[in-house]
Design a protein around this motif. Structure first.
Motif, PDB file in Angstrom:
ATOM      1  N   ILE A 269       0.842  -1.205   0.000  1.00  0.00           N
ATOM      2  CA  ILE A 269       0.000   0.000   0.000  1.00  0.00           C
ATOM      3  C   ILE A 269       0.875   1.252   0.000  1.00  0.00           C
ATOM      4  O   ILE A 269       0.617   2.199  -0.755  1.00  0.00           O
ATOM      5  N   ALA A 270       1.914   1.251   0.822  1.00  0.00           N
ATOM      6  CA  ALA A 270       2.824   2.402   0.858  1.00  0.00           C
ATOM      7  C   ALA A 270       3.506   2.592  -0.496  1.00  0.00           C
ATOM      8  O   ALA A 270       3.634   3.724  -0.985  1.00  0.00           O
ATOM      9  N   ALA A 271       3.941   1.503  -1.116  1.00  0.00           N
ATOM     10  CA  ALA A 271       4.593   1.591  -2.419  1.00  0.00           C
ATOM     11  C   ALA A 271       3.623   2.088  -3.489  1.00  0.00           C
ATOM     12  O   ALA A 271       3.991   2.898  -4.352  1.00  0.00           O
TER      13      ALA A 271
ATOM     14  N   THR B  65      -1.065   2.540  -9.450  1.00  0.00           N
ATOM     15  CA  THR B  65      -1.514   1.931  -8.195  1.00  0.00           C
ATOM     16  C   THR B  65      -1.759   0.442  -8.381  1.00  0.00           C
ATOM     17  O   THR B  65      -1.260  -0.387  -7.600  1.00  0.00           O
ATOM     18  N   GLN B  66      -2.512   0.112  -9.403  1.00  0.00           N
ATOM     19  CA  GLN B  66      -2.875  -1.288  -9.641  1.00  0.00           C
ATOM     20  C   GLN B  66      -1.662  -2.161  -9.921  1.00  0.00           C
ATOM     21  O   GLN B  66      -1.542  -3.261  -9.360  1.00  0.00           O
TER      22      GLN B  66
ATOM     23  N   SER C 163       3.567  -6.267  -6.153  1.00  0.00           N
ATOM     24  CA  SER C 163       3.895  -6.463  -4.740  1.00  0.00           C
ATOM     25  C   SER C 163       3.276  -7.755  -4.226  1.00  0.00           C
ATOM     26  O   SER C 163       3.909  -8.493  -3.459  1.00  0.00           O
ATOM     27  N   ALA C 164       2.043  -8.044  -4.635  1.00  0.00           N
ATOM     28  CA  ALA C 164       1.387  -9.289  -4.226  1.00  0.00           C
ATOM     29  C   ALA C 164       2.163 -10.499  -4.734  1.00  0.00           C
ATOM     30  O   ALA C 164       2.345 -11.488  -4.008  1.00  0.00           O
TER      31      ALA C 164
ATOM     32  N   HIS D 198       9.555   1.962 -10.466  1.00  0.00           N
ATOM     33  CA  HIS D 198       9.972   0.582 -10.175  1.00  0.00           C
ATOM     34  C   HIS D 198      10.970   0.564  -9.017  1.00  0.00           C
ATOM     35  O   HIS D 198      10.871  -0.269  -8.109  1.00  0.00           O
ATOM     36  N   LEU D 199      11.935   1.473  -9.072  1.00  0.00           N
ATOM     37  CA  LEU D 199      12.943   1.530  -8.011  1.00  0.00           C
ATOM     38  C   LEU D 199      12.337   1.904  -6.662  1.00  0.00           C
ATOM     39  O   LEU D 199      12.684   1.309  -5.629  1.00  0.00           O
ATOM     40  N   VAL D 200      11.439   2.862  -6.663  1.00  0.00           N
ATOM     41  CA  VAL D 200      10.817   3.302  -5.408  1.00  0.00           C
ATOM     42  C   VAL D 200       9.975   2.176  -4.813  1.00  0.00           C
ATOM     43  O   VAL D 200      10.040   1.902  -3.607  1.00  0.00           O
ATOM     44  N   ALA D 201       9.185   1.515  -5.641  1.00  0.00           N
ATOM     45  CA  ALA D 201       8.361   0.406  -5.140  1.00  0.00           C
ATOM     46  C   ALA D 201       9.239  -0.696  -4.554  1.00  0.00           C
ATOM     47  O   ALA D 201       8.964  -1.204  -3.454  1.00  0.00           O
ATOM     48  N   ALA D 202      10.305  -1.044  -5.255  1.00  0.00           N
ATOM     49  CA  ALA D 202      11.210  -2.084  -4.747  1.00  0.00           C
ATOM     50  C   ALA D 202      11.901  -1.635  -3.465  1.00  0.00           C
ATOM     51  O   ALA D 202      12.070  -2.431  -2.528  1.00  0.00           O
TER      52      ALA D 202
END
Length: 146
Positions: free
Chosen positions: A32-34, A65-66, A72-73, A125-129
């Motif tokens: 959710i944060a990512a 978002t999606q 992430s899931a 991509h980098l931020v989410a990871a």
């Protein structure tokens, strides 16, 4: 032990370790944060005039978002599987996610889009990871315990 005729009773307080937070909960909150972070980056880039068009079609903000939640899931499921079957779950997860993050740049580099669009996509991509991987890896044991 007695002081002036009084006997001290033994201490009855026990120390308990805090209950471990489940992997899925940590991963879900990280996802959710990512998703919020990647969507915010895309919104700021869009507001700054960076095109979010790929092949002439705009990427909707909800798409960030999606896709972040979906990927992430998948990462959380990977962590659960590695926790069960890998000899070194944490190390294997970190190696796999590093490789997958690097591979996630391939579509960004290959799509017909402006260089600034590609840069925003790769940044997301980098931020989410950077948000999800350390938090999920922190819930994994160094070696399999079962």
């Amino acid at each position: 032990m007695s002081i002036s005729g009084y006997t001290a009773a033994p201490s009855t307080t026990t120390t308990t370790s805090p209950r471990a937070v489940p992997l899925w909960r940590t991963g879900g909150l990280a996802a959710i944060a990512a998703a919020l972070a990647t969507t915010s980056i895309a919104a700021v880039a869009d507001a700054a005039g960076v095109s979010l068009d790929v092949s002439g079609e705009p990427i909707p903000l909800l798409g960030f978002t999606q896709m972040t939640l979906l990927c992430s899931a998948i990462g959380i499921l990977l962590a659960v599987a590695l926790r069960r079957w890998a000899a070194t779950p944490k190390r294997t997860f970190l190696m796999a996610t590093a490789a997958l993050t690097a591979l996630s740049f391939a579509p960004d580099l290959l799509v017909p889009a402006a260089p600034s669009t590609r840069a925003v996509l790769m940044l997301t991509h980098l931020v989410a990871a950077a948000i999800v991987v350390p938090l999920v890896a922190g819930r994994l044991p160094a070696a399999r315990t079962r």
